[in-house]
Design a protein around this motif. Structure first.
Motif, mmCIF file in Angstrom:
data_model
loop_
_atom_site.group_PDB
_atom_site.id
_atom_site.type_symbol
_atom_site.label_atom_id
_atom_site.label_comp_id
_atom_site.label_asym_id
_atom_site.label_seq_id
_atom_site.Cartn_x
_atom_site.Cartn_y
_atom_site.Cartn_z
ATOM 1 N N GLU A 86 0.982 -1.112 -0.038
ATOM 2 C CA GLU A 86 0.068 -0.012 0.040
ATOM 3 C C GLU A 86 0.935 1.149 0.127
ATOM 4 N N ASP A 87 0.461 2.236 -0.871
ATOM 5 C CA ASP A 87 0.854 3.473 -0.953
ATOM 6 C C ASP A 87 2.520 3.497 -0.932
ATOM 7 N N GLN A 88 3.157 2.639 -1.946
ATOM 8 C CA GLN A 88 4.444 2.595 -2.182
ATOM 9 C C GLN A 88 4.892 3.331 -3.517
ATOM 10 N N SER A 89 3.923 4.173 -4.035
ATOM 11 C CA SER A 89 4.198 4.931 -5.352
ATOM 12 C C SER A 89 4.617 4.077 -6.431
ATOM 13 N N LEU A 90 4.050 2.825 -6.437
ATOM 14 C CA LEU A 90 4.491 1.962 -7.637
ATOM 15 C C LEU A 90 3.762 2.214 -8.933
ATOM 16 N N ARG A 91 4.524 1.973 -10.056
ATOM 17 C CA ARG A 91 3.910 2.169 -11.184
ATOM 18 C C ARG A 91 4.056 0.784 -12.119
ATOM 19 N N GLY A 92 3.535 0.319 -13.151
ATOM 20 C CA GLY A 92 3.959 -0.452 -13.825
ATOM 21 C C GLY A 92 3.029 -1.505 -13.921
ATOM 22 N N LYS A 93 3.582 -2.817 -14.338
ATOM 23 C CA LYS A 93 2.455 -4.016 -14.480
ATOM 24 C C LYS A 93 2.882 -5.214 -13.456
ATOM 25 N N ILE A 94 1.643 -5.685 -13.180
ATOM 26 C CA ILE A 94 1.658 -7.092 -12.263
ATOM 27 C C ILE A 94 2.000 -8.246 -12.864
ATOM 28 N N SER A 95 3.122 -8.912 -12.568
ATOM 29 C CA SER A 95 3.528 -10.142 -13.439
ATOM 30 C C SER A 95 2.588 -11.223 -13.177
ATOM 31 N N PRO A 96 2.299 -12.038 -13.901
ATOM 32 C CA PRO A 96 1.513 -13.213 -13.779
ATOM 33 C C PRO A 96 1.988 -14.216 -12.977
ATOM 34 N N GLU A 97 3.450 -14.115 -12.657
ATOM 35 C CA GLU A 97 4.119 -14.907 -11.896
ATOM 36 C C GLU A 97 3.491 -15.024 -10.333
#
Length: 141
Positions: A86-97
């Protein structure tokens, strides 16, 4: 003299036990869980540096149960059961792994910027998931 021999034997036994423990693998997360988390990290970046810095492959960072936001069961296998990003300033894509985290019960991606991807279909394959929070994660689509 007999007391000295006894002390040396005791010290010798302690040294042997310590050496054996040093050579045995430490209890930590499973290799499968660790690889799944590293794949997840590969698809994500933080807006203000690498928020997942503790997630690594170096010897001191191999136990994913000690990584920030990762929580493991307390049994011998230490499977990842909770992922709180939560609230980690993450962006990108969630890996299917992520589906390889077969024991995952809690997933929180709230307050991130995952606008580069839609909510992944494979989230439904996490059969042990009991808590899912994707609110304000800004998924696209």
């Amino acid at each position: 003299m007999a007391e000295a021999r006894c002390c040396f034997k005791l010290i010798g036994a302690i040294v042997v036990v310590l050496l054996l423990n040093m050579n045995s693998p430490c209890i930590g997360c499973s290799e499968r869980d660790r690889q799944a988390l590293l794949a997840l990290k590969q698809g994500l970046v933080g807006d203000d540096g690498d928020r997942l810095l503790s997630w690594g492959t170096e010897a001191q960072n191999r136990n994913c149960c000690q990584w920030e936001g990762v929580y493991c069961s307390s049994n011998q296998t230490d499977h990842v059961v909770k992922l709180d990003l939560e609230d980690q300033s993450l962006r990108g894509k969630i890996s299917p792994e992520l589906v390889k985290l077969q024991h995952l019960e809690y997933l929180n991606l709230r307050f991130n910027n995952l606008s580069q991807s839609q909510i992944p279909d494979f989230i439904g394959s996490l059969s042990n998931l009991r808590h899912l929070d994707l609110s304000s994660a800004n998924f696209g689509g």
